[in-house]
Design an enzyme around this catalytic site. Structure first.
Site, mmCIF file in Angstrom:
data_model
loop_
_atom_site.group_PDB
_atom_site.id
_atom_site.type_symbol
_atom_site.label_atom_id
_atom_site.label_comp_id
_atom_site.label_asym_id
_atom_site.label_seq_id
_atom_site.Cartn_x
_atom_site.Cartn_y
_atom_site.Cartn_z
ATOM 1 N N ARG A 119 -44.772 -9.559 -20.726
ATOM 2 C CA ARG A 119 -44.827 -9.986 -22.129
ATOM 3 C C ARG A 119 -43.700 -9.413 -22.968
ATOM 4 O O ARG A 119 -43.794 -9.349 -24.198
ATOM 5 C CB ARG A 119 -46.187 -9.650 -22.765
ATOM 6 C CG ARG A 119 -47.350 -10.350 -22.060
ATOM 7 C CD ARG A 119 -48.664 -10.140 -22.811
ATOM 8 N NE ARG A 119 -49.752 -10.844 -22.165
ATOM 9 C CZ ARG A 119 -50.495 -10.341 -21.187
ATOM 10 N NH1 ARG A 119 -50.270 -9.106 -20.760
ATOM 11 N NH2 ARG A 119 -51.474 -11.049 -20.648
ATOM 12 N N LYS A 141 -33.040 -16.897 -29.451
ATOM 13 C CA LYS A 141 -33.627 -18.087 -28.837
ATOM 14 C C LYS A 141 -33.374 -18.020 -27.344
ATOM 15 O O LYS A 141 -32.235 -17.867 -26.911
ATOM 16 C CB LYS A 141 -32.976 -19.356 -29.392
ATOM 17 C CG LYS A 141 -33.715 -20.020 -30.526
ATOM 18 C CD LYS A 141 -33.080 -21.378 -30.785
ATOM 19 C CE LYS A 141 -33.754 -22.084 -31.937
ATOM 20 N NZ LYS A 141 -33.128 -23.398 -32.198
ATOM 21 N N GLU A 183 -18.995 -25.243 -31.232
ATOM 22 C CA GLU A 183 -19.954 -24.491 -32.042
ATOM 23 C C GLU A 183 -19.252 -23.744 -33.178
ATOM 24 O O GLU A 183 -19.849 -23.489 -34.222
ATOM 25 C CB GLU A 183 -20.739 -23.511 -31.166
ATOM 26 C CG GLU A 183 -21.687 -24.174 -30.176
ATOM 27 C CD GLU A 183 -22.958 -24.708 -30.815
ATOM 28 O OE1 GLU A 183 -23.151 -24.524 -32.036
ATOM 29 O OE2 GLU A 183 -23.776 -25.305 -30.089
ATOM 30 N N LYS A 225 -23.980 -17.218 -37.941
ATOM 31 C CA LYS A 225 -25.229 -17.310 -37.191
ATOM 32 C C LYS A 225 -26.097 -16.073 -37.413
ATOM 33 O O LYS A 225 -27.324 -16.175 -37.543
ATOM 34 C CB LYS A 225 -24.976 -17.505 -35.701
ATOM 35 C CG LYS A 225 -26.292 -17.710 -34.961
ATOM 36 C CD LYS A 225 -26.171 -18.413 -33.646
ATOM 37 C CE LYS A 225 -27.565 -18.765 -33.120
ATOM 38 N NZ LYS A 225 -27.554 -19.272 -31.751
ATOM 39 N N GLU A 235 -37.099 -20.413 -36.828
ATOM 40 C CA GLU A 235 -36.725 -21.767 -37.209
ATOM 41 C C GLU A 235 -37.816 -22.440 -38.036
ATOM 42 O O GLU A 235 -38.199 -23.592 -37.804
ATOM 43 C CB GLU A 235 -36.400 -22.607 -35.959
ATOM 44 C CG GLU A 235 -35.519 -23.818 -36.257
ATOM 45 C CD GLU A 235 -35.062 -24.516 -34.991
ATOM 46 O OE1 GLU A 235 -35.551 -25.619 -34.730
ATOM 47 O OE2 GLU A 235 -34.224 -23.947 -34.276
ATOM 48 N N ARG A 239 -32.962 -21.803 -40.477
ATOM 49 C CA ARG A 239 -32.320 -21.836 -39.170
ATOM 50 C C ARG A 239 -32.092 -23.257 -38.650
ATOM 51 O O ARG A 239 -31.235 -23.481 -37.795
ATOM 52 C CB ARG A 239 -33.148 -21.029 -38.162
ATOM 53 C CG ARG A 239 -32.467 -20.894 -36.801
ATOM 54 C CD ARG A 239 -33.153 -19.874 -35.926
ATOM 55 N NE ARG A 239 -32.463 -19.755 -34.646
ATOM 56 C CZ ARG A 239 -32.529 -18.684 -33.853
ATOM 57 N NH1 ARG A 239 -33.243 -17.646 -34.224
ATOM 58 N NH2 ARG A 239 -31.879 -18.662 -32.717
ATOM 59 N N ASN A 243 -28.821 -26.671 -36.078
ATOM 60 C CA ASN A 243 -28.976 -27.815 -35.178
ATOM 61 C C ASN A 243 -28.039 -28.972 -35.528
ATOM 62 O O ASN A 243 -28.178 -30.068 -34.973
ATOM 63 C CB ASN A 243 -30.427 -28.313 -35.206
ATOM 64 C CG ASN A 243 -31.379 -27.332 -34.553
ATOM 65 O OD1 ASN A 243 -31.031 -26.683 -33.573
ATOM 66 N ND2 ASN A 243 -32.573 -27.202 -35.109
ATOM 67 N N HIS A 246 -26.925 -31.246 -32.770
ATOM 68 C CA HIS A 246 -27.623 -30.890 -31.535
ATOM 69 C C HIS A 246 -28.674 -31.901 -31.097
ATOM 70 O O HIS A 246 -28.998 -31.973 -29.914
ATOM 71 C CB HIS A 246 -28.260 -29.502 -31.675
ATOM 72 C CG HIS A 246 -27.271 -28.394 -31.518
ATOM 73 N ND1 HIS A 246 -26.175 -28.275 -32.335
ATOM 74 C CD2 HIS A 246 -27.195 -27.369 -30.635
ATOM 75 C CE1 HIS A 246 -25.479 -27.206 -31.957
ATOM 76 N NE2 HIS A 246 -26.061 -26.655 -30.939
ATOM 77 N N HIS A 250 -27.986 -32.822 -27.392
ATOM 78 C CA HIS A 250 -28.878 -32.473 -26.285
ATOM 79 C C HIS A 250 -29.294 -33.718 -25.505
ATOM 80 O O HIS A 250 -29.465 -33.669 -24.281
ATOM 81 C CB HIS A 250 -30.113 -31.746 -26.808
ATOM 82 C CG HIS A 250 -29.860 -30.317 -27.169
ATOM 83 N ND1 HIS A 250 -30.808 -29.510 -27.768
ATOM 84 C CD2 HIS A 250 -28.762 -29.531 -27.002
ATOM 85 C CE1 HIS A 250 -30.301 -28.318 -27.962
ATOM 86 N NE2 HIS A 250 -29.067 -28.314 -27.501
ATOM 87 N N HIS A 262 -21.655 -28.338 -22.749
ATOM 88 C CA HIS A 262 -22.471 -28.342 -23.963
ATOM 89 C C HIS A 262 -21.622 -28.674 -25.189
ATOM 90 O O HIS A 262 -22.002 -29.505 -26.025
ATOM 91 C CB HIS A 262 -23.135 -26.968 -24.129
ATOM 92 C CG HIS A 262 -23.873 -26.793 -25.425
ATOM 93 N ND1 HIS A 262 -25.104 -27.353 -25.666
ATOM 94 C CD2 HIS A 262 -23.537 -26.115 -26.546
ATOM 95 C CE1 HIS A 262 -25.510 -27.023 -26.887
ATOM 96 N NE2 HIS A 262 -24.576 -26.282 -27.443
#
Length: 358
Positions: A119, A141, A183, A225, A235, A239, A243, A246, A250, A262
């Protein structure tokens, strides 16, 4: 070791991002002092450097290496399970740690492995690509892909520290550096227009890892960032602006079975988002033209296959950024002013796609 820059991500826990040359020796001090075992997750191309990292961490710790497939092929549950197996066989405890040593996919995987083992154990990220430094390694993330889409399984798990050693970028191919720069361009359009000015002045210098312009762009993108994720880890609001480009990007990666870099996919996605912004009456023609020009100056793609729209739309509708079945896109009101466009009409989306269809 050259003079380094430290950017701090606020939060609980907060952490430092160190940017400089020759800073890998800082890794030993970045690990938890109580960690007796460390798993270094790395791609095959960095096997020799991973061995050097193992030696540099000294005799006080047991350092294990987990070599994983490079790029998106490493972000699979089978690969995460391999890392868990290595940790289990070595009796990793909650006070031990993981190091992500590689590009964005490797740091995503390493963070996910750390977040899920017992965990949650500490992770230190050592990104080795432009993409990893300005995006994947910063923000907590973590995730892996499934057959249905990218990053659909993951966790928010902030690193203990991030070390961005610019020496690690010297061996990257020019194409790899440029792809990662998508990016950086994103950071320019949503927050720091200075990045756009630097690209327009000298598009060759900005992708030269030894130039002052390159370092300035990297630092600005990381600062952007760090500020955003420090205010919104999970998010829930701000945040989301990260995206930009994105949602479609994606979907393109998924359509290409992750054979596209990417950054190349995000470049096309940003062009789609800009056209969507323009057609929604938010962004000027001049700003859209400027974005296209900047991406093309860097050699990044701005178009995609005309007949791919039905498949891309279906993938976007499964995207983790959708809420309640409604698509959400980050668009621009103007350069530096991103906002959310929720549930746009499909005819508007189709029209925006026709503007980038090749």
């Amino acid at each position: 070791m050259s003079e380094s820059t430290v950017v701090t991500v606020i939060g609980d826990p907060g952490y430092d991002i160190t940017i400089g040359r020759g800073i890998l020796p800082l890794l030993a001090g970045a690990l938890p002092p109580e960690a007796r075992k460390v798993l270094v997750v790395h791609p095959p191309t960095l096997a020799a450097q991973a061995e050097e990292l193992r030696a540099s961490l000294g005799d006080e710790r047991q350092v294990l290496l987990a070599e994983v497939p490079d790029a998106e092929q490493g972000k699979r549950v089978e690969v995460a399970a391999f890392c868990w197996q290595v940790m289990g066989q070595a009796d990793f405890t909650r006070t031990d740690a993981v190091v992500g040593f590689g590009g964005g996919a490797v740091t995503d995987l390493a963070g996910f492995v750390a977040a899920t083992w017992l965990r949650g154990v500490a992770v230190v990220q050592v990104p080795t690509t432009v993409l990893g430094m300005v995006d994947a390694a910063v923000g907590g993330k973590t995730g892996i892909n499934t057959a249905e889409g990218k990053n659909l399984v993951g966790a928010f798990w902030p690193p203990r520290a991030v070390l961005c050693d610019l020496d690690l970028l010297d061996t990257l191919s020019p194409n790899e550096r440029v792809a990662g720069f998508a990016e950086v361009v994103k950071a320019g359009f949503i927050r720091h227009p200075e990045i756009l000015d630097l690209i327009e002045v000298d598009p060759v210098a900005v992708v030269d890892p030894h130039s002052a312009a390159f370092r300035r762009c990297i630092e600005l993108a990381i600062e952007m960032k760090a500020q955003v994720v420090g205010e919104d880890l999970r998010e829930n609001g701000l945040r989301e602006v990260l995206n930009y480009g994105h949602t479609l990007g994606h979907a393109i990666e998924h359509a290409e079975r992750y054979r596209w870099r990417h950054g190349a996919a995000i470049s096309v996605g940003m062009m789609f988002a800009a056209e969507l912004s323009r057609l929604a009456g938010r962004l000027s023609d001049a700003a859209v033209h400027r974005q296209r020009r900047i991406l093309e100056l860097l050699g990044l793609p701005t178009t995609y296959r005309a007949g791919a729209w039905p498949q891309l739309l279906a993938t976007m509708q499964r995207d983790k950024k959708s809420r309640g079945g409604m698509l959400r896109f980050i668009v621009l009101d103007e350069v530096g002013r991103p906002t959310v466009l929720q549930a746009p009409d499909e005819s508007l989306l189709y029209a925006a796609y026709q503007e980038i269809a090749a």
